[in-house]
Design an enzyme around this catalytic site. Structure first.
Site, PDB file in Angstrom:
ATOM      1  CE1 TYR A 143     -53.501  34.883   4.359  1.00  0.00           C
ATOM      2  CE2 TYR A 143     -54.743  34.141   2.883  1.00  0.00           C
ATOM      3  CZ  TYR A 143     -54.690  34.998   3.937  1.00  0.00           C
ATOM      4  OH  TYR A 143     -55.619  35.689   4.482  1.00  0.00           O
ATOM      5  CB  ILE A 145     -43.785  33.837   4.343  1.00  0.00           C
ATOM      6  CG1 ILE A 145     -44.910  34.352   5.551  1.00  0.00           C
ATOM      7  CG2 ILE A 145     -43.421  35.418   3.822  1.00  0.00           C
ATOM      8  CD1 ILE A 145     -44.246  35.130   6.460  1.00  0.00           C
ATOM      9  CB  CYS A 146     -47.780  35.067   2.677  1.00  0.00           C
ATOM     10  SG  CYS A 146     -49.528  35.662   2.123  1.00  0.00           S
ATOM     11  CB  ALA A 147     -48.864  34.243  -2.143  1.00  0.00           C
TER      12      ALA A 147
END
Lengths: 202, 202
Positions: free
Chosen positions: A139, A118-120
């Protein structure tokens, strides 16, 4: 037992406990980490929190300090149904530079186990050459680092392509964790967990 | 400086750093705790995480272990713009039985400071006789313990009545944290924080 989509389906049928490894690196986004750990445990999944370097307390991106259950070096000998990579720029950079994380992800991929980021953290996959060519998200500001190697998806909170589950950031962390739990425990169980969280899940 | 709605508004105008105390008790709901700490820090609020008993690591409701910044005994001598009580049944019961928490909340209330509680934690207010008569909400199953002393609200994720902010559970924890941040730092700042989380806030 080699984790695979078949063994996951069998485990769901006979109600066997599923397993998750969550890697906790310095600079991890603490909300993305803790939502994954907590929601998967609510779904009855046996979660192991492994510190990237060792089992000492880890300072996260907004200075929350979390104590892992064990170290990655100790945990990496076991098989897990899913390996989860929380985001946070510092944590993702550290996982991207870790040969041990690369080895673990390659073994997970070749064994047919789930990988979730998730995200980075999807950039960790790119750094280690994992799941190249698959559809994924991240992200938004990480897109540039991923478009060359993956089929990038802008308009979904969570993307599943085969054994890869990816998501976008803190605001999509519940959806991400529930999607992992659905894959391991089934829709009915996840609906029950979501209800307890005061969320809905379809 | 006595915290009050006037000093909060003045601090917002001159961009002074605001302060939050979050009490971390054994059995706290780790998502509700960490979302509050992280979101308030993203908003530039100086957050102190105080262990209820001491500053040793605290095991939360789903076995995530978190290290507080300090102990409640040490932190309680300072003034804070907001005191935040995360939920979790074990954590809320422990805070409800703590004379130190009762003293802190009474001082916060009489000084005009904000008090914020989520999930099971509004029962801590009831145990210590805080903000009696005000409108509030909680985790649905806690309603029975609150309806006699408060004006109970069923149909809102977050309820603000004067200096009291309450919310319902993990699924409303972002709204809860953003509402506290809005009160301390203003709407524009909170919209910026929400955008970074990939959430919207009106």
């Amino acid at each position: 037992m080699i984790p695979s989509v078949f063994s996951r389906k069998f485990a769901k049928l006979v109600n066997m406990s599923q397993t998750a490894l969550i890697i906790l690196a310095p600079g991890a986004e603490e909300m993305e980490f803790v939502i994954a750990a907590d929601v998967l445990r609510r779904a009855g999944i046996k979660v192991t929190v492994a510190g990237l370097k060792d089992s000492e307390p880890v300072k996260c991106s907004r200075d929350v300090v979390i104590v892992p259950d064990t170290s990655l070096a100790k945990a990496a000998g076991d098989k897990f149904d899913v390996v989860v990579l929380p985001g946070g720029l510092g944590g993702s950079n550290a996982m991207g530079e870790s040969a041990a994380v690369g080895d673990l992800l390659r073994a997970q991929e070749s064994g047919g186990g789930l990988i979730a980021a998730i995200c980075a953290a999807p950039t960790v996959l790119a750094k280690h050459g994992i799941a190249t060519g698959k559809s994924l998200t991240s992200y938004p500001s990480m897109k540039d680092k991923l478009v060359d190697k993956y089929c990038y998806v802008d308009d979904k909170s969570v993307v599943k392509d085969g054994n890869l589950i990816t998501s976008r950031g803190p605001g999509t962390a519940y959806d991400f964790a529930l999607k992992i739990a659905e894959e391991l425990t089934g829709l009915e169980k996840v609906k029950e967990v979501a209800k307890g969280l005061l969320l809905s899940y379809n």
